[in-house]
Each structure stands twice: as C-alpha cells, then as structure tokens.
Design a protein around this motif. Structure first.
Motif, PDB file in Angstrom:
ATOM      1  N   MET A  57       7.317  -9.132  -0.575  1.00 21.03           N
ATOM      2  CA  MET A  57       7.046  -8.845  -0.477  1.00 21.03           C
ATOM      3  C   MET A  57       6.015  -7.643  -0.631  1.00 21.03           C
ATOM      4  O   MET A  57       5.580  -6.606   0.070  1.00 21.03           O
ATOM      5  N   LEU A  58       5.591  -7.848  -1.529  1.00 18.65           N
ATOM      6  CA  LEU A  58       4.138  -7.080  -2.336  1.00 18.65           C
ATOM      7  C   LEU A  58       3.347  -8.464  -3.084  1.00 18.65           C
ATOM      8  O   LEU A  58       3.066  -9.193  -3.655  1.00 18.65           O
ATOM      9  N   ASN A  99       1.185  -1.290  -0.506  1.00 16.20           N
ATOM     10  CA  ASN A  99       0.187  -0.145   0.151  1.00 16.20           C
ATOM     11  C   ASN A  99       0.694   1.188  -0.163  1.00 16.20           C
ATOM     12  O   ASN A  99       0.320   1.906  -0.702  1.00 16.20           O
ATOM     13  N   VAL A 100       2.190   1.225   0.641  1.00 16.97           N
ATOM     14  CA  VAL A 100       2.600   2.799   0.524  1.00 16.97           C
ATOM     15  C   VAL A 100       3.305   2.959  -0.633  1.00 16.97           C
ATOM     16  O   VAL A 100       3.525   3.615  -1.064  1.00 16.97           O
ATOM     17  N   LEU A 101       4.064   1.291  -1.194  1.00 19.57           N
ATOM     18  CA  LEU A 101       4.501   1.767  -2.640  1.00 19.57           C
ATOM     19  C   LEU A 101       3.624   2.373  -3.975  1.00 19.57           C
ATOM     20  O   LEU A 101       3.831   2.838  -4.618  1.00 19.57           O
ATOM     21  N   LEU A 124      -6.661  -0.045  -5.009  1.00 15.51           N
ATOM     22  CA  LEU A 124      -7.288   1.509  -4.180  1.00 15.51           C
ATOM     23  C   LEU A 124      -7.578   1.774  -2.953  1.00 15.51           C
ATOM     24  O   LEU A 124      -7.626   1.782  -1.966  1.00 15.51           O
ATOM     25  N   VAL A 125      -9.352   1.332  -3.178  1.00 16.25           N
ATOM     26  CA  VAL A 125     -10.092   1.175  -2.223  1.00 16.25           C
ATOM     27  C   VAL A 125      -9.271   0.466  -1.173  1.00 16.25           C
ATOM     28  O   VAL A 125      -9.478   1.184   0.183  1.00 16.25           O
ATOM     29  N   GLU A 126      -9.044  -0.859  -0.880  1.00 11.30           N
ATOM     30  CA  GLU A 126      -8.611  -1.387  -0.199  1.00 11.30           C
ATOM     31  C   GLU A 126      -6.984  -0.902   0.721  1.00 11.30           C
ATOM     32  O   GLU A 126      -6.573  -0.599   1.531  1.00 11.30           O
ATOM     33  N   SER A 127      -6.463   0.043  -0.012  1.00 11.65           N
ATOM     34  CA  SER A 127      -5.173   0.012   0.467  1.00 11.65           C
ATOM     35  C   SER A 127      -5.877   1.588   1.355  1.00 11.65           C
ATOM     36  O   SER A 127      -5.059   1.965   2.125  1.00 11.65           O
TER      37      SER A 127
END
Length: 461
Positions: free
Chosen positions: A220-221, A96-98, A226-229
């Motif tokens: 790790m990805l 999510n940060v990425l 977008l909604v879940e983030s």
C-alpha cells in the motif's frame, strides 16, 4: 492490495467486535507494559519515581495524541477510497499521510525537547520528581517519529479491514518493552531511565512490524514525493487538524487533573497516576472502539450503505455496554489486589478504591463519546469532534473537579471527571445520530435530483 471492501459485507456487530477486540488486545498489551513500568518503579521504593512518570506521561500523551490524529486521517481517507473501489487513490493517500507524518513528528520533537523541564514545572513537578521526570521524558520523546510511523501504518491496515496485523504491531512493542524493562531497570540499575530506554526500543520494534504489514503484505505504499504530496495536503489536513485538536483535548484534561491533584500532594498525584495506568489496561476495548467503528463507517460511506452505518453504531453501543458490565465488575472485585501490588499508602489507596467502586462505571458514557468522534472524524465533520472533546476537557473537567474536589477532597477529582463523561457522552451521541440521518437525507435528495434530471433529458427512457 485488497480486492474488495471487506467491511461493506457481513455482520456489522461481528466487524465491530473483531476490530475492537484486536485493537483492544494491542492497546491493552501496550498499556499493560506501562502499568508494569509503574509497578517496577514502585518496587524501587521511590514515591518520586511513580509521580515523575505521572507527570511525564501527561506530556507523552500529548505527543501520542498527535500521532493518533494523523493516523485517523490515514484511516478515514484510505477506507473511504477503498469503499469507493479506488485502490490507487487509497495507495497514494497512504503514502502521503505517512511521509507527512514523519516530517511533522520530527518537527514536534525538535520544538518540544529543549522545553521539557519548563513544561514539567508548569504541571507542578519539583525537586527530585522534576529531575526524574525530565530524564525519563527526554529519552522517551526521541521515539515520537517511530510512534507516528507505527500508528499511521496500523491505521492503514485497519482501513483495509486487516485488524489482526494492526494488532501485531502493538503486541510486538509490548513484548519487547516487557522483556527489556526488568533488565534495564534492575539488572543494569538504570531505574527510571531504564524504563524510558526500554519503551524507546520497543517503539522502534513497532515500526518494523507495522511497516512490514503495509509494504510487504498489502503493498500500500509507493514512493513518497514531497511536491506531489501537496495535492493530498488539503484532504489530509481537513481531517488531521481537527482530529489533532480533538486528541490534544485529552492531554489537556489530564494536565488539568494532574495540576489540580498536585495541590493535594504526591500521594494524590501517585494515586491519579496509578488510576491513569489502570484505565487503558481495563478499558482498552473501549479506547479501541473509535478506531474500530471508523473504518467500518468510512468504507460503507464510500459505498453509500447507510443502513449498515446505522447498524454499526447500534452494534458499537451494544458492544460497549456488555464490555463495561463485565470489566467494571472485574475491576471492583480486584481493587484490593491493585492496592497491594502498588504498595499504595492510605491516601493513594483511597483514590484507587473510589475509582474502582464508583468512577469506572462512567466509561460506558465515555464510549458513547468515542462512537460520536468516530462518526464525525470519518464522515466529514471532524470539527464537531474537536468541540465535543474540548468541551469535555474544559467545561466537563475543570469546574467539576474543582467543585467536587472542594466538596469531597482528592476523590472529587475522579468523581468530577466521571460526571463530565456522562454529560458529554450523551450530548455527543445524540449529535452523531442526527448527523448520520442528515447525511442519509442528503443522499436521498441527491439521488432524486439526479433521477429527475435524467428523466428530463430522456423523457421516454
């Protein structure tokens, strides 16, 4: 995926040294290429080109600082989750940060790109210097999303304790840049635009290497939604926004310095620009210190190993002191060499000599501020980092360089910055130590309270 939190075991000094050293190699290689850029451009015998890079770099440092801020959020959140043993949470937050970082950096480019000439005029660029700086910056800024990806991916790998692969990304960027620089600047005759294109392509190479480490090696990805983030938006923003403001303070200080140096003429701007290129090459090991100490603190905070957190801070101070003694001495001995390779005029050379002789030793105190920033960013009080860095960028810069500039001339700019670093480095370090003791006291009180409740529930246990 890692099977354990590697930074919660073993010597803290060893972890600090390895994390700092690998981070420093990558940073110094990257900044060394910037220094070589300056050297190549100085060979064109155009003083305006060197000054143009100085002006443009002030704005680029602002955009890179945004990327660093988001990567700090990734490092802190992933490392803390790893320390707690929650690897699924670590993976989700890394993803999510990425994803958010790429979206945000693209919006920044869209907003800033058409305003580049106005920003350069505000900093004091004019005539041919303004034209050169504009063309250089318009090319280079297109690579900001690539820088964001590379920085965040490197931050994720540092959070996992894999400083070696995080270093590979910046080394790859530096190698590509170093190879392309002379080809585009001299062979194709592109001059300052060639330097910008080389840097842009190099940053794309950093994306490939860092992304490979995060995805293929550590897995790790996951898939970005977008909604879940948005469920991770708050913890990301709590760290990223203050860290972003913290990092913006450094380009703010640089902008103040550049604008003030412009009043002394292009020779002073060129001198400050050269010193600005030398600093990260020589002191990359200190600039890497915050990124090295942060994951160690965050993993051990997640595991509630407070004694190791105290040891990590002490180890960082010892490392910084030894580093400064060696590198400041080397810089003092190399000052004539620096003047000669940059073909510095008398006025410009005076600034280089002054920094190498006097100003460089203030970087030990700057390292204390880096350690304090790592403490606050990774342990839940990033606003303190913001206040400290903005204090240094404003109260610790403008009045001091104005006073010493009036008293000493252009050399006073360097001296004023050094005094500001000493003041705010000491203040920040004392605050960080007190905060760590406060966290430890809270943990003890929570443990005692839980034990008391448990005893009340089960009096015979």
């Amino acid at each position: 995926m890692p099977k354990q939190a590697t930074l919660t075991k073993g010597s803290t000094f060893k972890h600090v040294s390895i994390m700092s050293f690998t981070g420093a190699l990558g940073l110094m290689a990257m900044f060394l290429v910037d220094l070589v850029d300056m050297l190549f451009l100085s060979m064109l015998d155009e003083r305006e080109a060197v000054a143009a890079v100085g002006f443009a770099s002030t704005i680029m440092f602002f955009t890179v600082s945004i990327s660093i801020a988001v990567s700090i959020s990734a490092t802190a959140l992933v490392a803390r989750a790893i320390g707690e043993g929650n690897f699924e949470l670590a993976k989700r937050r890394a993803t999510n940060v990425l994803g958010m970082g790429v979206i945000f950096s693209s919006m920044v480019v869209w907003f800033l790109w058409p305003r580049i000439p106005d920003m350069l005029v505000f900093l004091g660029a004019n005539f041919k210097t303004l034209d050169m700086a504009t063309s250089y910056l318009q090319i280079l800024m297109l690579g900001m999303p690539a820088v964001m990806i590379g920085m965040i991916a490197s931050g994720i790998m540092r959070a996992l304790g894999d400083a070696r692969r995080a270093m590979y990304a910046t080394l790859a960027c530096s190698i590509v840049n170093a190879v392309l620089d002379p080809i585009l600047i001299f062979l194709f005759g592109l001059g300052i635009e060639g330097a910008a294109i080389a840097s842009l392509l190099a940053r794309l190479s950093m994306v490939a290497v860092s992304y490979y480490g995060v995805v293929s090696i550590h897995r790790m990805l996951g898939e970005f939604d977008l909604v879940e983030s948005f469920k991770d938006l708050k913890p990301i923003a709590v760290i990223a926004i203050p860290a972003m403001l913290t990092n913006m303070s450094s380009p703010l200080a640089n902008a103040i310095v550049m604008e003030f140096a412009a009043g002394f003429g292009d020779h002073a701007v060129a001198g400050i620009a050269i010193v600005g290129r030398v600093i990260p090459v020589v002191f990359g090991g200190l600039f890497a210190l915050s990124g090295a100490v942060g994951p160690i603190l965050a993993q051990n905070y997640g595991a509630r190993h407070f004694h190791r957190m105290h040891n990590a801070i002490t180890s960082a101070v010892v490392y910084a002191l030894g580093y400064c003694l060696v590198l400041c001495s080397a810089l003092y001995l190399a000052q004539d060499f620096l003047v000669s390779i940059f073909n510095a005029s008398d006025d410009t050379a005076r600034l280089i000599h002054f920094f190498a002789t006097y100003g460089s030793f203030s970087f030990f105190f700057q390292s204390l501020l880096f350690i304090a920033i790592a403490v606050f960013n990774n342990l839940g009080k990033p606003l303190n980092s913001t206040l400290l860095n903005f204090g240094r960028a404003t109260l610790g810069t403008l009045p001091l360089i104005a006073f010493f500039g009036w008293l000493m001339g252009a050399e006073g700019i360097i001296f004023g910055q050094a005094i500001g670093s000493v003041i705010f480095g000491c203040i920040g370090f004392v605050m960080a130590r007190r905060y760590l003791h406060e966290l430890e006291r809270r943990e003890v009180m929570t443990f005692q309270s839980d034990a008391s409740i448990q005893q009340d529930i089960c009096p015979n246990s």
